[in-house]
Design a protein around this motif. Structure first.
Motif, short mmCIF file in Angstrom:
data_model
loop_
_atom_site.label_atom_id
_atom_site.label_comp_id
_atom_site.label_asym_id
_atom_site.label_seq_id
_atom_site.Cartn_x
_atom_site.Cartn_y
_atom_site.Cartn_z
N TYR B 179 27.99 33.87 -31.43
CA TYR B 179 27.48 33.69 -32.79
C TYR B 179 25.99 33.41 -32.74
CZ TYR B 179 32.44 32.88 -33.60
OH TYR B 179 33.79 33.00 -33.64
N ALA B 180 25.30 33.85 -33.74
CA ALA B 180 23.87 33.58 -33.78
C ALA B 180 23.40 33.51 -35.22
CB ALA B 180 23.10 34.66 -33.04
N PHE B 181 22.38 32.71 -35.42
CA PHE B 181 21.77 32.59 -36.73
C PHE B 181 20.27 32.75 -36.55
CE2 PHE B 181 19.78 29.39 -39.72
CZ PHE B 181 19.87 30.20 -40.84
N GLY B 182 19.65 33.54 -37.39
CA GLY B 182 18.22 33.75 -37.21
C GLY B 182 17.52 34.22 -38.47
N GLN B 185 12.11 38.48 -39.76
CA GLN B 185 10.81 38.49 -40.42
C GLN B 185 10.49 39.84 -41.07
OE1 GLN B 185 7.50 38.18 -37.68
NE2 GLN B 185 8.79 38.82 -35.99
N TYR B 186 11.15 40.89 -40.59
CA TYR B 186 10.84 42.21 -41.14
C TYR B 186 11.42 42.37 -42.54
CZ TYR B 186 9.45 42.88 -36.37
OH TYR B 186 8.84 42.72 -35.16
N SER B 187 12.59 41.80 -42.75
CA SER B 187 13.19 41.92 -44.09
C SER B 187 13.15 40.58 -44.83
CB SER B 187 14.63 42.42 -43.97
OG SER B 187 15.37 41.55 -43.14
N ASN B 188 12.47 39.59 -44.25
CA ASN B 188 12.36 38.27 -44.88
C ASN B 188 13.74 37.78 -45.31
OD1 ASN B 188 11.33 35.98 -46.23
ND2 ASN B 188 11.17 37.13 -48.15
N ASP B 189 14.64 37.75 -44.35
CA ASP B 189 16.03 37.45 -44.66
C ASP B 189 16.61 36.58 -43.54
OD1 ASP B 189 18.48 37.52 -45.88
OD2 ASP B 189 18.89 39.63 -45.40
N TYR B 190 17.56 35.75 -43.90
CA TYR B 190 18.29 34.99 -42.87
C TYR B 190 19.58 35.72 -42.56
CZ TYR B 190 14.94 31.29 -43.36
OH TYR B 190 13.76 30.58 -43.35
N LYS B 191 19.91 35.77 -41.28
CA LYS B 191 21.09 36.54 -40.88
C LYS B 191 21.95 35.75 -39.91
CE LYS B 191 19.09 41.03 -41.74
NZ LYS B 191 18.55 42.27 -41.20
N VAL B 192 23.23 35.97 -40.05
CA VAL B 192 24.18 35.41 -39.10
C VAL B 192 24.84 36.58 -38.40
CG1 VAL B 192 26.21 33.93 -38.81
CG2 VAL B 192 24.62 33.47 -40.68
N VAL B 193 25.02 36.45 -37.09
CA VAL B 193 25.60 37.55 -36.33
C VAL B 193 26.86 37.06 -35.62
CG1 VAL B 193 25.26 39.11 -34.36
CG2 VAL B 193 23.38 38.66 -35.93
N ARG B 194 27.88 37.88 -35.65
CA ARG B 194 29.04 37.60 -34.80
C ARG B 194 29.25 38.81 -33.89
NH1 ARG B 194 35.18 36.30 -36.72
NH2 ARG B 194 35.13 38.46 -37.45
N ILE B 195 29.38 38.52 -32.62
CA ILE B 195 29.66 39.58 -31.65
C ILE B 195 30.99 39.22 -31.00
CG2 ILE B 195 28.88 40.78 -29.57
CD1 ILE B 195 26.05 39.75 -30.20
N VAL B 196 31.90 40.15 -31.02
CA VAL B 196 33.17 39.93 -30.32
C VAL B 196 33.28 41.01 -29.24
CG1 VAL B 196 35.67 39.73 -30.52
CG2 VAL B 196 34.20 39.00 -32.41
N THR B 197 33.47 40.57 -28.02
CA THR B 197 33.56 41.54 -26.92
C THR B 197 34.98 41.55 -26.35
OG1 THR B 197 32.97 39.93 -25.21
CG2 THR B 197 31.16 41.09 -26.25
N TYR B 250 17.12 31.30 -28.27
CA TYR B 250 16.44 31.91 -29.41
C TYR B 250 14.95 31.78 -29.15
CZ TYR B 250 15.22 32.82 -34.31
OH TYR B 250 14.70 33.34 -35.47
N PHE B 251 14.30 32.92 -29.04
CA PHE B 251 12.88 32.87 -28.72
C PHE B 251 12.16 33.99 -29.45
CE2 PHE B 251 9.31 34.03 -25.87
CZ PHE B 251 8.60 32.85 -26.01
N ASN B 252 11.01 33.66 -30.04
CA ASN B 252 10.20 34.66 -30.75
C ASN B 252 11.01 35.45 -31.77
OD1 ASN B 252 7.66 34.22 -29.89
ND2 ASN B 252 7.60 35.91 -28.41
N GLY B 253 11.90 34.76 -32.45
CA GLY B 253 12.65 35.42 -33.52
C GLY B 253 13.80 36.28 -33.05
N ALA B 254 14.11 36.26 -31.75
CA ALA B 254 15.22 37.08 -31.27
C ALA B 254 16.18 36.23 -30.45
CB ALA B 254 14.71 38.24 -30.42
N HIS B 255 17.45 36.49 -30.61
CA HIS B 255 18.44 35.80 -29.79
C HIS B 255 18.64 36.58 -28.51
CE1 HIS B 255 20.03 32.58 -32.31
NE2 HIS B 255 19.68 33.34 -33.33
N HIS B 256 18.72 35.85 -27.42
CA HIS B 256 18.91 36.50 -26.13
C HIS B 256 20.15 35.92 -25.47
CE1 HIS B 256 14.63 36.70 -27.05
NE2 HIS B 256 14.53 37.73 -26.25
N TRP B 257 20.96 36.80 -24.93
CA TRP B 257 22.10 36.34 -24.16
C TRP B 257 21.98 36.88 -22.74
CZ3 TRP B 257 22.81 37.86 -29.25
CH2 TRP B 257 23.41 36.91 -30.11
#
Lengths: 177, 273
Positions: B179-182, B185-197, B250-257
């Motif tokens: 899960y990630a929240f970020g 900046q390009y769309s000036n929007d807050y987003k939540v991400v779910r990744i299921v592998t 979370y660094f520079n606006g991007a989530h890294h795994w």
């Protein structure tokens, strides 16, 4: 000229510049201090270009928009150089900064300082005094702010009421004026 | 961008009027509570306070002057989670340094009495995102909570329906969720991400490399207020194996795994939001 902005230590530059305020007072200030005011710096550099022989020593720079009382405060601010840009690490530090900002006079004085800092294009001071005035109004009522800045409210009473209801808690704990 | 006014022609006078551009600079230093009140001062301020550039400047000033810290505190023993938040926006009393915020009291939620009920906790630009399983008067639900303490607003966003792996990926398989929240900046929007592998238990062979893996990406946009799947065949079939939600930054606006392409050679890679 390159190190004047980074190094405000007066001993490094003994040159003086004379500033003339709106009430015809003359202020002799360190070049390093005067160069913080970009408007002065610009004027000074233009003068130098126009008249190489003068070399600034006898130049009087007129500041028709700045009163002597205001300029004296701005200069004393420059000399004290508060660490206004560092982030307050804790609550006490934040309070210390607030107190420091409070020293520069009444809210009316702050308005004058902001106007002057803006005219002189003195970014650091403008930021500092903007914060000081924000400190002053932060717990004030809507009515106080309108009166203070001479703003006329333009919301219909029912629109304003809606806003007040939506965040009613933001209207709690407001200073009595 | 804000441009500094130069050589204003306005003369110093005894009235206290300042040009509008300077008023805007001053209010950009106010705390959120004052701004919510001063929306009422006049219409143009109310509009200004919603302007993305102004919001960015205000946020910058807030973080410049204050140093708020938020701590997630697990307290399974008392059946809830607490957060220490400094400074709490409604504490007018300057003596109050921090305050424990109680999930049940402040958000009206109780976590479920089982392990791993909180999937994620993230705080960006003063907005806190908590994902997990909660209990509320209406029943149990799995969701994200977006909480902005400065304006005392919270939104509950249920997890979207999970389509599951395609039929060719038969059990047994492993499944992991990220899960990630970020802030985008390009769309000036807050987003939540779910990744299921999903991946098969057995090590992949050359043949099974692209059939033994399946990834699902779902993105919630706060602006659109809806979930949308990310359709990208290469991503779905990719044999990227993400290690664990713990290896996330979370660094520079991007989530890294941290993960690797699972083909026998363990090579770290990264996934970005």
């Amino acid at each position: 000229m390159s190190n004047t902005s980074e190094n405000p230590n007066p001993s490094s530059s003994s040159a003086k510049i004379t500033l003339k305020t709106s009430d015809n007072e003359l202020f002799e200030v360190e070049e390093a201090v005067a160069m913080k005011f970009c408007t002065v710096k610009q004027y000074f550099e233009d003068e130098k270009d126009n008249d190489v022989a003068a070399r600034g020593s006898s130049t009087v720079i007129p500041l028709p928009n700045v009163h002597s009382a205001v300029l004296a405060r701005l200069i004393s601010y420059c000399k004290k150089l508060p660490q206004s840009n560092a982030v307050a690490d804790n609550h006490e530090e934040e309070e210390t900064k607030k107190k420091e900002r409070k020293q520069y006079g009444t809210p009316g004085d702050l308005v004058d300082l902001i106007s002057a800092a803006n005219y002189l294009d003195f970014k650091e001071g403008l930021e500092f005094f903007n914060q000081a005035l924000a400190d002053h109004i932060q717990n004030k009522s809507v009515e106080y702010v309108r009166k203070f800045f001479g703003i006329k409210g333009d919301f219909e009473p029912h629109e304003e009421e809606k806003y007040r209801e939506e965040y009613a808690w933001a209207f709690e704990g407001v200073d009595e004026d | 961008m804000w441009r500094w006014g130069r050589r204003s022609r306005r003369c110093r006078s005894n009235n206290l009027s300042l040009p509008e551009e300077l008023l805007e600079e001053i209010v950009s230093w106010l705390p959120m509570k004052s701004m919510l009140r001063f929306r009422c001062v006049k219409k143009s301020w109310s509009t200004l306070f919603q302007n993305p550039n102004f919001i960015a400047k205000h946020l910058h000033h807030q973080t410049k002057t204050k140093n708020p810290s938020i701590l997630l505190q697990s307290s399974d023993l008392i059946g809830g989670y607490g957060f220490s938040l400094h400074p709490y926006p409604d504490d007018n009393d300057d003596a109050v340094v921090g305050r424990i915020v109680d999930l049940s009291k402040d958000l009206g939620l109780v976590t479920m009495q089982q392990t791993k009920t909180i999937n994620m906790f993230s705080c960006i630009n003063g907005i806190i995102c908590i994902g997990g399983s909660f209990r509320a008067p209406g029943g149990c639900f799995h969701s994200f909570i977006l909480w902005n303490p400065a304006i005392r607003e919270r939104k509950i966003i249920s997890y979207p329906w999970l389509p599951g792996p395609p039929s060719h990926l038969v059990k047994p398989y492993n499944s992991k969720a990220f899960y990630a929240f970020g802030y985008d900046q390009y769309s000036n929007d807050y987003k939540v991400v779910r990744i299921v592998t999903y991946n098969k238990d057995s090590p992949p062979t050359q043949k099974s490399l692209f059939t033994d893996y399946y990834n699902i990406f779902q993105v919630f946009s706060l602006k659109a207020y809806s979930w949308a799947p990310v359709i990208d065949t290469t991503l779905h079939r990719s044999n990227i194996s993400l290690l664990s939600p713990c290896y996330e930054v979370y660094f520079n606006g991007a989530h890294h795994w941290l993960g690797f392409f699972d083909n026998g050679h363990n090579k770290p890679t990264r996934g970005e939001m």
